[in-house]
Design an enzyme around this catalytic site. Sequence first.
Site, PDB file in Angstrom:
ATOM      1  N   LYS A   1       4.017   2.090  -2.511  1.00 47.93           N
ATOM      2  CA  LYS A   1       4.360   3.275  -3.311  1.00 47.93           C
ATOM      3  C   LYS A   1       5.848   3.553  -3.080  1.00 47.93           C
ATOM      4  O   LYS A   1       6.612   3.853  -4.006  1.00 47.93           O
ATOM      5  CB  LYS A   1       3.508   4.476  -2.881  1.00 47.93           C
TER       6      LYS A   1
ATOM      7  N   SER B   1       0.821  -1.203   0.000  1.00 45.04           N
ATOM      8  CA  SER B   1       0.000   0.000   0.000  1.00 45.04           C
ATOM      9  C   SER B   1       0.860   1.260   0.000  1.00 45.04           C
ATOM     10  O   SER B   1       1.665   1.428  -0.896  1.00 45.04           O
ATOM     11  CB  SER B   1      -0.945  -0.068   1.202  1.00 45.04           C
TER      12      SER B   1
ATOM     13  N   HIS C   1      -7.793  -5.585   1.167  1.00 39.56           N
ATOM     14  CA  HIS C   1      -6.541  -4.838   1.096  1.00 39.56           C
ATOM     15  C   HIS C   1      -5.620  -5.283   2.235  1.00 39.56           C
ATOM     16  O   HIS C   1      -5.890  -5.011   3.398  1.00 39.56           O
ATOM     17  CB  HIS C   1      -6.920  -3.365   1.261  1.00 39.56           C
TER      18      HIS C   1
ATOM     19  N   TRP D   1     -10.642   0.430  -4.273  1.00 41.00           N
ATOM     20  CA  TRP D   1      -9.989   1.720  -3.991  1.00 41.00           C
ATOM     21  C   TRP D   1      -8.638   1.815  -4.710  1.00 41.00           C
ATOM     22  O   TRP D   1      -8.243   2.866  -5.192  1.00 41.00           O
ATOM     23  CB  TRP D   1      -9.801   1.814  -2.472  1.00 41.00           C
TER      24      TRP D   1
END
Length: 393
Positions: A233, A229, A371, A320
């Site tokens: 990144k 997540s 997630h 999302w």
Amino acid sequence: MKKLLIIFLLCISVNVFGQNYDEAKVAAYTLPDLLMSVNKKKITTVKDWENIRRPEILSLFEENVYGKMPRQFDNIVFEVKGENKNAMNGKAHLKEVEIAVTSNKKTVRINLILFVPSKIKEPVAAFLLINNRGKENTSPNREVISGFWPAERLIEAGYAIAAFHYSDAAPDNEDTFQNGVLRLYPEQLSAGDGMKAVGAWAWAASRVMDYFKQDKDIDASKVTVVGHSRGGKASLWAAAQDTRFAMCVTNCSGNTGASLSHRRFGETIERINTSFPHWFADNYKKYNSNEKGLPLDQHMLLALVAPRPLYVTNASQDLWADPKGTYLSEKEAEKVYRLYKLTSSLPVSPPAVNMPFVKPPLAYHIREGKHDLTEYDWAQFIKLADNHFGKKK
Ligand code: GCU
């Protein structure tokens, strides 16, 4: 903190932010061309990619998204603060290493937890997780054993497994993110292209790589940087910046990670910059509700990992993070792997749930569920590493 997270997740689930989750409503878009230089030169060779286009794209991401990555510092010191040669019932050697980096008369300390398989005959390949969850997930004493960092499983597979907590590099808070790496580089705070928290997390991963280079148990040419997540990144940005990382895993990294911003599906640039103003360079805010104006998209970041193997994931309930836009992004990146004559075996359409494609150079799966980073995900990353580095043991 927990309360805030629950409110945030509730907001996402009832869609109070008005994000689009309808594929039919994704407007037509044109992605910036990965293989066309700013001076309109078509890039067809590795040489031109490495000398012209790759540096251009790196600068575009520094200028517009993650901010400049500082490369200089005055001093770096590694100190083994704790050790247990009989960790994990004798299966591993635990080292707790403090990495102290000094510049501008300020010091930042990154605390590394590292398990190395016992009785190794030669330096081993390693995985490094940028831990963006609770510190208990990467506990050196193993009081908590979680799927987020299944260190025992990695040791069993013959890999060293390491982690640091991202808050050592930059607290994940809009008021305090500067109390870490950025203390060494205060000039970045007022610059439009100054790095913020995500840049600092990636910077710290590179300092761990500096440490690996001189730890004789680790084969520093075989290090995989892993993030989930927001950590995903950062793992991407770390691998794009620092080619010493031999492989990259970006797990459920979504917006401003692996997925395409131009699609405006799920989280958008405006949303991410509003909820997390301390993550990206201030310049990035120019693209709030203005994806069309972006001179880049995330497929170009994935391409910066080439020719090294890259593992991208999604979870089926995690709209999302835009699973489809993530897959399209990875497919676009194939163009650069092709320049290196590396053929991706990813299918044209996104694979079905729990159908991993694990062949280098480009791997992908969408796991059933929410997630998260789980033991299932790690099991696939191990397969990619086995495949690329040669089976351990
Ligand atoms: C939020 C954020 C995402 C991020 C995620 C996480 O959902 O909007 O961009 O990836 O948190 O880090 O778990």
